[in-house]
Design a protein around this motif. Structure first.
Motif, PDB file in Angstrom:
ATOM      1  N   ARG A 125      -5.319  15.859  17.161  1.00  0.00           N
ATOM      2  CA  ARG A 125      -6.052  14.936  16.304  1.00  0.00           C
ATOM      3  C   ARG A 125      -6.177  15.432  14.863  1.00  0.00           C
ATOM      4  N   ASP A 126      -6.447  16.730  14.705  1.00  0.00           N
ATOM      5  CA  ASP A 126      -6.590  17.272  13.354  1.00  0.00           C
ATOM      6  C   ASP A 126      -5.289  17.129  12.572  1.00  0.00           C
ATOM      7  N   ALA A 127      -4.178  17.461  13.236  1.00  0.00           N
ATOM      8  CA  ALA A 127      -2.880  17.365  12.563  1.00  0.00           C
ATOM      9  C   ALA A 127      -2.529  15.916  12.253  1.00  0.00           C
ATOM     10  N   GLN A 128      -2.852  15.007  13.170  1.00  0.00           N
ATOM     11  CA  GLN A 128      -2.580  13.588  12.935  1.00  0.00           C
ATOM     12  C   GLN A 128      -3.386  13.065  11.755  1.00  0.00           C
ATOM     13  N   HIS A 129      -4.644  13.473  11.680  1.00  0.00           N
ATOM     14  CA  HIS A 129      -5.489  13.061  10.559  1.00  0.00           C
ATOM     15  C   HIS A 129      -4.932  13.611   9.241  1.00  0.00           C
ATOM     16  N   ARG A 130      -4.532  14.868   9.259  1.00  0.00           N
ATOM     17  CA  ARG A 130      -3.995  15.502   8.047  1.00  0.00           C
ATOM     18  C   ARG A 130      -2.688  14.836   7.624  1.00  0.00           C
ATOM     19  N   LEU A 131      -1.846  14.503   8.596  1.00  0.00           N
ATOM     20  CA  LEU A 131      -0.579  13.831   8.290  1.00  0.00           C
ATOM     21  C   LEU A 131      -0.839  12.504   7.583  1.00  0.00           C
ATOM     22  N   ASN A 132      -1.758  11.701   8.114  1.00  0.00           N
ATOM     23  CA  ASN A 132      -2.041  10.404   7.511  1.00  0.00           C
ATOM     24  C   ASN A 132      -2.626  10.539   6.114  1.00  0.00           C
ATOM     25  N   GLN A 133      -3.476  11.549   5.919  1.00  0.00           N
ATOM     26  CA  GLN A 133      -4.063  11.745   4.598  1.00  0.00           C
ATOM     27  C   GLN A 133      -3.000  12.165   3.586  1.00  0.00           C
ATOM     28  N   GLU A 134      -2.093  13.058   3.983  1.00  0.00           N
ATOM     29  CA  GLU A 134      -1.045  13.516   3.061  1.00  0.00           C
ATOM     30  C   GLU A 134      -0.032  12.415   2.778  1.00  0.00           C
ATOM     31  N   LEU A 135       0.277  11.606   3.799  1.00  0.00           N
ATOM     32  CA  LEU A 135       1.189  10.478   3.576  1.00  0.00           C
ATOM     33  C   LEU A 135       0.570   9.487   2.604  1.00  0.00           C
ATOM     34  N   LEU A 136      -0.721   9.207   2.771  1.00  0.00           N
ATOM     35  CA  LEU A 136      -1.410   8.298   1.853  1.00  0.00           C
ATOM     36  C   LEU A 136      -1.381   8.841   0.431  1.00  0.00           C
ATOM     37  N   GLY A 137      -1.606  10.151   0.292  1.00  0.00           N
ATOM     38  CA  GLY A 137      -1.550  10.770  -1.032  1.00  0.00           C
ATOM     39  C   GLY A 137      -0.176  10.639  -1.656  1.00  0.00           C
ATOM     40  N   TYR A 138       0.867  10.799  -0.838  1.00  0.00           N
ATOM     41  CA  TYR A 138       2.233  10.656  -1.345  1.00  0.00           C
ATOM     42  C   TYR A 138       2.501   9.226  -1.813  1.00  0.00           C
ATOM     43  N   LEU A 139       2.067   8.240  -1.023  1.00  0.00           N
ATOM     44  CA  LEU A 139       2.319   6.845  -1.379  1.00  0.00           C
ATOM     45  C   LEU A 139       1.603   6.453  -2.664  1.00  0.00           C
ATOM     46  N   LYS A 140       0.427   7.045  -2.896  1.00  0.00           N
ATOM     47  CA  LYS A 140      -0.309   6.740  -4.114  1.00  0.00           C
ATOM     48  C   LYS A 140       0.399   7.271  -5.356  1.00  0.00           C
ATOM     49  N   MET A 141       1.309   8.227  -5.164  1.00  0.00           N
ATOM     50  CA  MET A 141       2.055   8.796  -6.289  1.00  0.00           C
ATOM     51  C   MET A 141       3.253   7.936  -6.674  1.00  0.00           C
ATOM     52  N   LEU A 142       3.629   6.995  -5.811  1.00  0.00           N
ATOM     53  CA  LEU A 142       4.771   6.136  -6.126  1.00  0.00           C
ATOM     54  C   LEU A 142       4.418   5.200  -7.273  1.00  0.00           C
ATOM     55  N   GLN A 143       5.433   4.740  -7.973  1.00  0.00           N
ATOM     56  CA  GLN A 143       5.204   3.810  -9.068  1.00  0.00           C
ATOM     57  C   GLN A 143       4.630   2.513  -8.520  1.00  0.00           C
ATOM     58  N   GLN A 144       3.629   2.000  -9.189  1.00  0.00           N
ATOM     59  CA  GLN A 144       2.948   0.800  -8.731  1.00  0.00           C
ATOM     60  C   GLN A 144       3.915  -0.369  -8.618  1.00  0.00           C
ATOM     61  N   GLY A 145       3.909  -1.027  -7.467  1.00  0.00           N
ATOM     62  CA  GLY A 145       4.810  -2.146  -7.241  1.00  0.00           C
ATOM     63  C   GLY A 145       6.084  -1.777  -6.521  1.00  0.00           C
ATOM     64  N   ASP A 146       6.303  -0.478  -6.260  1.00  0.00           N
ATOM     65  CA  ASP A 146       7.498  -0.058  -5.536  1.00  0.00           C
ATOM     66  C   ASP A 146       7.401  -0.442  -4.066  1.00  0.00           C
ATOM     67  N   LEU A 147       8.541  -0.774  -3.467  1.00  0.00           N
ATOM     68  CA  LEU A 147       8.618  -0.858  -2.016  1.00  0.00           C
ATOM     69  C   LEU A 147       8.364   0.541  -1.461  1.00  0.00           C
ATOM     70  N   CYS A 148       7.569   0.651  -0.411  1.00  0.00           N
ATOM     71  CA  CYS A 148       7.210   2.012   0.014  1.00  0.00           C
ATOM     72  C   CYS A 148       7.346   2.278   1.512  1.00  0.00           C
ATOM     73  N   ILE A 149       7.800   1.304   2.315  1.00  0.00           N
ATOM     74  CA  ILE A 149       8.018   1.591   3.731  1.00  0.00           C
ATOM     75  C   ILE A 149       9.180   2.574   3.880  1.00  0.00           C
ATOM     76  N   GLY A 150      10.278   2.313   3.148  1.00  0.00           N
ATOM     77  CA  GLY A 150      11.418   3.220   3.174  1.00  0.00           C
ATOM     78  C   GLY A 150      11.057   4.635   2.739  1.00  0.00           C
ATOM     79  N   PRO A 151      10.391   4.797   1.575  1.00  0.00           N
ATOM     80  CA  PRO A 151       9.958   6.133   1.166  1.00  0.00           C
ATOM     81  C   PRO A 151       9.024   6.802   2.175  1.00  0.00           C
ATOM     82  N   ALA A 152       8.149   6.015   2.823  1.00  0.00           N
ATOM     83  CA  ALA A 152       7.254   6.587   3.835  1.00  0.00           C
ATOM     84  C   ALA A 152       8.059   7.132   5.003  1.00  0.00           C
ATOM     85  N   VAL A 153       9.085   6.391   5.427  1.00  0.00           N
ATOM     86  CA  VAL A 153       9.952   6.849   6.518  1.00  0.00           C
ATOM     87  C   VAL A 153      10.659   8.143   6.119  1.00  0.00           C
ATOM     88  N   THR A 154      11.200   8.175   4.904  1.00  0.00           N
ATOM     89  CA  THR A 154      11.898   9.369   4.426  1.00  0.00           C
ATOM     90  C   THR A 154      10.959  10.566   4.387  1.00  0.00           C
TER      91      THR A 154
END
Length: 318
Positions: A121-150
């Motif tokens: 659970r701790d690792a899953q929570h940390r993964l989701n938080q770090e993924l969210l942080g990464y997505l927030k760094m993308l340029q606003q308006g970018d498609l982001c499902i592909g980058p999330a998968v990568t």
């Protein structure tokens, strides 16, 4: 690709759920079509990346057809939003990423949640938080499902524990400095009718080791209780679904002492959907229940006081 609306000169910002609804309502037909076309192009790309239907799952394939009809002008009726599940093998582990795409995505970020049956659970929570942080760094308006998968393909393996005994020992050493809480969430929804949502609520609650209940109908009521981090992850996932209205009416928390048994704080032994099997009389249509029976159920679980939180009046058993 960043999305700018040429007709209005505005660029969408991330905002609260209520504000997002207003944004969607303010979009012109052409702007909505542009959003849907971008979503469909991303789905086409994902389908080429994941030809195996077990890897990329469109939860309701008919929605995909309806979105294409909308984008190509065969209907003016806005279809339901798109829900995707992408199953990934990352090293020795397996991740499942759920993505809920609002109609105005990619002008705003989608709701994404990653889970794994073999990730603690701790690792899953940390993964989701770090993924969210990464997505927030993308340029606003970018498609982001592909980058999330990568990102998951590149980083996901690092969240799996190759040495469980060593990590358990490390966790034990830091237990005293880590605050662990028990939480109980009282959720109110405008209505809960969908069989799919009701099943998902049951499955997700059991997955996160939460107890409580779901009362379908109008309004819909949900109570979940368990470790705070589990209730947070559960709530993050559930509120990302397509709701007319859903909110947390009340949050109750208790700090757990070292090695304290969580069961002493639970008021419910399992998570269940309420109905006739719980001695709650169900009226016409299966979604209207005797509220006196609901109050009695809450009273039997030391929770009669929340009846007024939900309905604005004191309860009474019938």
């Amino acid at each position: 690709m960043s999305v700018w609306f040429q007709s209005t000169g505005r660029k969408m910002n991330n905002s609260s759920e209520g504000q997002l609804d207003k944004i969607c309502e303010s979009l012109s037909q052409a702007e909505l079509v542009a959003m849907i076309e971008l979503q469909l192009s991303e789905v086409d790309m994902l389908q080429s990346m994941f030809p195996d239907p077990r890897e990329l799952v469109v939860e309701d394939p008919s929605v995909l057809c309806d979105l294409r009809d909308f984008a190509e002008g065969r209907t003016l009726l806005l279809p339901p939003h798109l829900d995707l599940i992408i199953n990934l093998n990352v090293g020795k582990g397996r991740l499942s990423m759920s993505a809920n795409l609002p109609h105005h995505y990619p002008a705003v970020q989608p709701n994404i949640f990653v889970r794994s049956q073999t990730l603690n659970r701790d690792a899953q929570h940390r993964l989701n938080q770090e993924l969210l942080g990464y997505l927030k760094m993308l340029q606003q308006g970018d498609l982001c499902i592909g980058p999330a998968v990568t990102w998951l393909q590149e980083k996901g393996e690092t969240f799996f524990d190759d040495h469980p005994e060593e990590v358990t020992k490390s966790d034990a050493n830091t237990m005293e400095t880590k605050v662990i809480k028990f939480a109980r969430l009282w959720i109110y929804s405008h209505h809960i009718y969908s069989k799919v949502k009701r099943k998902d609520i049951l499955d997700l609650s059991r997955e996160f080791d939460l107890t409580g209940f779901c009362l379908p109908g109008k309004p819909g009521i949900i109570c979940v209780e368990g470790l705070s981090r589990n209730t947070e992850d559960w709530w993050h996932k559930v509120r990302s679904w397509n709701w007319q209205k859903i909110l947390c009416k009340k949050l109750e928390e208790n700090e757990l002492k070292a090695e304290e048994d969580i069961s002493k704080y639970r008021r419910f032994s399992v998570f269940e959907e309420l109905g006739s099997e719980n001695n709650i009389r169900v009226k016409s249509g299966g979604f209207h229940v005797d509220m006196g029976d609901v109050f009695k159920y809450l009273e039997n679980h030391e929770s009669g006081y929340v009846f007024k939180e939900y309905f604005g009046i004191s309860g009474r058993a019938t």
